[in-house]
Motif scaffolding. Sequence first.
Motif, PDB file in Angstrom:
ATOM      1  N   GLN A  95       0.835  -1.206   0.000  1.00 54.99           N
ATOM      2  CA  GLN A  95       0.000   0.000   0.000  1.00 54.99           C
ATOM      3  C   GLN A  95       0.868   1.255   0.000  1.00 54.99           C
ATOM      4  O   GLN A  95       1.766   1.394   0.837  1.00 54.99           O
ATOM      5  N   VAL A  96       0.569   2.148  -0.913  1.00 53.72           N
ATOM      6  CA  VAL A  96       1.196   3.471  -0.950  1.00 53.72           C
ATOM      7  C   VAL A  96       0.091   4.504  -0.758  1.00 53.72           C
ATOM      8  O   VAL A  96      -0.896   4.514  -1.496  1.00 53.72           O
ATOM      9  N   THR A  97       0.259   5.349   0.250  1.00 50.21           N
ATOM     10  CA  THR A  97      -0.708   6.394   0.537  1.00 50.21           C
ATOM     11  C   THR A  97       0.020   7.733   0.548  1.00 50.21           C
ATOM     12  O   THR A  97       0.989   7.904   1.291  1.00 50.21           O
ATOM     13  N   VAL A  98      -0.433   8.647  -0.282  1.00 49.09           N
ATOM     14  CA  VAL A  98       0.180   9.965  -0.391  1.00 49.09           C
ATOM     15  C   VAL A  98      -0.806  11.000   0.138  1.00 49.09           C
ATOM     16  O   VAL A  98      -1.910  11.145  -0.396  1.00 49.09           O
ATOM     17  N   SER A  99      -0.414  11.686   1.174  1.00 46.10           N
ATOM     18  CA  SER A  99      -1.288  12.698   1.777  1.00 46.10           C
ATOM     19  C   SER A  99      -1.002  14.070   1.164  1.00 46.10           C
ATOM     20  O   SER A  99       0.134  14.372   0.806  1.00 46.10           O
TER      21      SER A  99
END
Length: 116
Positions: free
Chosen positions: A111-115
């Motif tokens: 999982q890659v999550t970019v805020s």
Amino acid sequence: QVQLVESGGGLVQSGGSLRLSCAASGFTFGRSDMSWHRQAPGKERELVADITRFSAVTNYAESVKGRFTISRDNAKNTVYLQMNSLKPDDTAVYYCNQHPAASGSWGQGTQVTVSS
């Protein structure tokens, strides 16, 4: 049997970087073109980048061109995806596979999550 284990994902701020790794086994890695794919919530899985078996040719989706770099180490049976200048739209589960992708070979992804 083919096994693909992705790692290196996480939470990062917009503009940040991550390096994904994929350890492959169960097939002759050095003879296989490889690829990275991603699937965002509610969307179909899409091809992000691919690389030929001796790294001579790489291809990228337009959305990541100039920001992502695919590479491989045939001695380690590992393919990498360096992701720079990340954007919230890059948020997804990232998967590696052979290229073309083998339908029965998907791993668990990372999982890659970019805020923003």
